[in-house]
Design a protein around this motif. Structure first.
Motif, PDB file in Angstrom:
ATOM      1  N   LYS A  13       0.845  -1.193   0.000  1.00  0.00           N
ATOM      2  CA  LYS A  13       0.000   0.000   0.000  1.00  0.00           C
ATOM      3  C   LYS A  13       0.883   1.247   0.000  1.00  0.00           C
ATOM      4  N   ASN A  14       0.545   2.195  -0.883  1.00  0.00           N
ATOM      5  CA  ASN A  14       1.312   3.438  -0.936  1.00  0.00           C
ATOM      6  C   ASN A  14       1.014   4.303   0.271  1.00  0.00           C
ATOM      7  N   GLN A  15       2.075   4.672   0.985  1.00  0.00           N
ATOM      8  CA  GLN A  15       1.900   5.473   2.192  1.00  0.00           C
ATOM      9  C   GLN A  15       2.990   6.521   2.314  1.00  0.00           C
ATOM     10  N   VAL A  16       2.647   7.591   3.038  1.00  0.00           N
ATOM     11  CA  VAL A  16       3.607   8.643   3.371  1.00  0.00           C
ATOM     12  C   VAL A  16       3.509   8.868   4.867  1.00  0.00           C
ATOM     13  N   GLU A  17       4.629   8.691   5.568  1.00  0.00           N
ATOM     14  CA  GLU A  17       4.653   8.829   7.014  1.00  0.00           C
ATOM     15  C   GLU A  17       5.596   9.955   7.399  1.00  0.00           C
ATOM     16  N   GLN A  18       5.117  10.844   8.269  1.00  0.00           N
ATOM     17  CA  GLN A  18       5.939  11.968   8.690  1.00  0.00           C
ATOM     18  C   GLN A  18       6.256  11.880  10.184  1.00  0.00           C
ATOM     19  N   SER A  19       7.430  12.366  10.519  1.00  0.00           N
ATOM     20  CA  SER A  19       7.815  12.424  11.932  1.00  0.00           C
ATOM     21  C   SER A  19       8.684  13.648  12.180  1.00  0.00           C
ATOM     22  N   PRO A  20       8.656  14.206  13.402  1.00  0.00           N
ATOM     23  CA  PRO A  20       7.712  13.824  14.447  1.00  0.00           C
ATOM     24  C   PRO A  20       6.304  14.321  14.136  1.00  0.00           C
ATOM     25  N   GLN A  21       5.343  13.941  14.946  1.00  0.00           N
ATOM     26  CA  GLN A  21       3.976  14.425  14.769  1.00  0.00           C
ATOM     27  C   GLN A  21       3.907  15.912  15.109  1.00  0.00           C
ATOM     28  N   SER A  22       4.649  16.307  16.148  1.00  0.00           N
ATOM     29  CA  SER A  22       4.693  17.713  16.524  1.00  0.00           C
ATOM     30  C   SER A  22       6.062  18.035  17.102  1.00  0.00           C
ATOM     31  N   LEU A  23       6.380  19.314  17.080  1.00  0.00           N
ATOM     32  CA  LEU A  23       7.720  19.753  17.466  1.00  0.00           C
ATOM     33  C   LEU A  23       7.646  21.177  17.987  1.00  0.00           C
ATOM     34  N   ILE A  24       8.345  21.435  19.089  1.00  0.00           N
ATOM     35  CA  ILE A  24       8.434  22.798  19.634  1.00  0.00           C
ATOM     36  C   ILE A  24       9.903  23.187  19.672  1.00  0.00           C
ATOM     37  N   ILE A  25      10.228  24.348  19.095  1.00  0.00           N
ATOM     38  CA  ILE A  25      11.616  24.825  19.118  1.00  0.00           C
ATOM     39  C   ILE A  25      11.628  26.306  19.487  1.00  0.00           C
ATOM     40  N   GLN A  48      11.801  31.279  12.623  1.00  0.00           N
ATOM     41  CA  GLN A  48      11.097  32.503  12.998  1.00  0.00           C
ATOM     42  C   GLN A  48       9.712  32.132  13.509  1.00  0.00           C
ATOM     43  N   LEU A  49       9.092  33.057  14.230  1.00  0.00           N
ATOM     44  CA  LEU A  49       7.760  32.791  14.767  1.00  0.00           C
ATOM     45  C   LEU A  49       6.786  32.451  13.649  1.00  0.00           C
ATOM     46  N   SER A  50       6.985  33.051  12.488  1.00  0.00           N
ATOM     47  CA  SER A  50       6.087  32.817  11.346  1.00  0.00           C
ATOM     48  C   SER A  50       6.250  31.420  10.742  1.00  0.00           C
ATOM     49  N   ASP A  51       7.249  30.687  11.186  1.00  0.00           N
ATOM     50  CA  ASP A  51       7.407  29.305  10.716  1.00  0.00           C
ATOM     51  C   ASP A  51       6.455  28.356  11.437  1.00  0.00           C
ATOM     52  N   SER A  52       5.801  28.827  12.493  1.00  0.00           N
ATOM     53  CA  SER A  52       4.824  28.002  13.205  1.00  0.00           C
ATOM     54  C   SER A  52       3.703  27.632  12.245  1.00  0.00           C
ATOM     55  N   THR A 101       3.351  19.263  12.964  1.00  0.00           N
ATOM     56  CA  THR A 101       3.005  20.583  13.485  1.00  0.00           C
ATOM     57  C   THR A 101       4.206  21.169  14.203  1.00  0.00           C
ATOM     58  N   LEU A 102       4.669  22.298  13.716  1.00  0.00           N
ATOM     59  CA  LEU A 102       5.827  22.982  14.302  1.00  0.00           C
ATOM     60  C   LEU A 102       5.374  24.223  15.043  1.00  0.00           C
ATOM     61  N   GLN A 103       5.847  24.362  16.261  1.00  0.00           N
ATOM     62  CA  GLN A 103       5.589  25.582  17.027  1.00  0.00           C
ATOM     63  C   GLN A 103       6.926  26.213  17.369  1.00  0.00           C
ATOM     64  N   VAL A 104       7.084  27.469  16.981  1.00  0.00           N
ATOM     65  CA  VAL A 104       8.300  28.215  17.280  1.00  0.00           C
ATOM     66  C   VAL A 104       7.975  29.206  18.396  1.00  0.00           C
ATOM     67  N   LYS A 105       8.714  29.074  19.495  1.00  0.00           N
ATOM     68  CA  LYS A 105       8.449  29.931  20.654  1.00  0.00           C
ATOM     69  C   LYS A 105       9.519  31.013  20.777  1.00  0.00           C
ATOM     70  N   PRO A 106       9.110  32.194  21.259  1.00  0.00           N
ATOM     71  CA  PRO A 106      10.087  33.298  21.406  1.00  0.00           C
ATOM     72  C   PRO A 106      11.056  33.031  22.550  1.00  0.00           C
TER      73      PRO A 106
END
Lengths: 114, 116
Positions: free
Chosen positions: B1-13, B81-85, B111-116
């Motif tokens: 089966k054709n699949q695309v898997e991404q990691s991590p699911q979420s990330l905070i930097i 940058q914050l806008s990369d969130s 999901t990427l969250q960029v914190k100040p």
């Protein structure tokens, strides 16, 4: 250029109601698509069109219908809304076939069926 | 089966740091791989498209790499940058045959969250 414009942004439907999600693009793209995005899942193709008057089913077409009378417009019709159709719907267009070139997406319609 | 898997699911930097997002796929036959950025409440926007023969492609502070042998791709964000969130979506296109248009297989996104 406005790009791809979708209306409405939000909608709440009762089970069994009908509605049409509107999509228009001003880039003169022949290819247009409807996708749905569910939480934690990749986008799924509902219907697509390769030009005015031509439409075809995607991966998840059941419960939906489309028409393409003009190059600009590609409305999606829900005839008998069901809770399983709660989702965010994205319309997209492309200059070339989706397998070759980038897709240009609208900002989505968030639909809740209760 | 054709699949695309991404990691991590979420990330905070923290703002200013670099990060790398991963995409593994099992799609065959392969045509190209794309990365999209999706801001909250908006539609996805294309960042890069890479074909089989391309190893690296950049778009400003975003650099995508592709290893077609191991069927892996990464998206590296430099000096965040914050806008990369946002959510970053990996999409793989199957090669299209004579009777079919290309099929796209979407990953579930990181999901990427960029914190100040």
């Amino acid at each position: 250029n406005a790009g791809v414009t979708q209306t409405p942004k939000f909608r709440i439907l009762k089970i069994g109601q009908s509605m049409t999600l509107q999509c228009t693009q001003d880039m003169n793209h022949n290819y247009m698509y409807w996708y749905r995005q569910d939480p934690g899942m990749g986008l799924k193709l509902i219907y697509y069109s390769v030009g005015a008057g031509i439409t075809d089913k995607g991966e998840v077409p059941n419960g939906y219908n489309v028409s393409r009378s003009t190059t600009e417009d590609f409305p999606l019709r829900l005839e008998l809304a069901a809770p399983s159709q709660t989702s965010v719907y994205f319309c997209a267009s492309s200059l070339r076939d989706r397998g070759i070139g980038p897709l240009h997406f609208g900002n989505g319609t968030r639909l809740t069926v209760t | 089966k054709n699949q695309v898997e991404q990691s991590p699911q979420s990330l905070i930097i923290l703002e200013g740091k670099n990060c790398t997002l991963q995409c593994n796929y099992t799609v065959s036959p392969f045509s190209n791989l794309r990365w999209y950025k999706q801001d909250t409440g908006r539609g996805p926007v294309s960042l890069t498209i890479m074909t089989f023969s391309e190893n690296t492609k950049s778009n400003g502070r975003y650099t995508a790499t592709l290893d077609a042998d191991t069927k892996q791709s990464s998206l590296h964000i430099t000096a965040s940058q914050l806008s990369d969130s946002a959510s970053y979506i990996c999409v793989v296109s199957e090669s299209w045959g004579s009777s079919n248009t290309g099929k796209l297989i979407f990953g579930q996104g990181t999901t990427l969250q960029v914190k100040p």
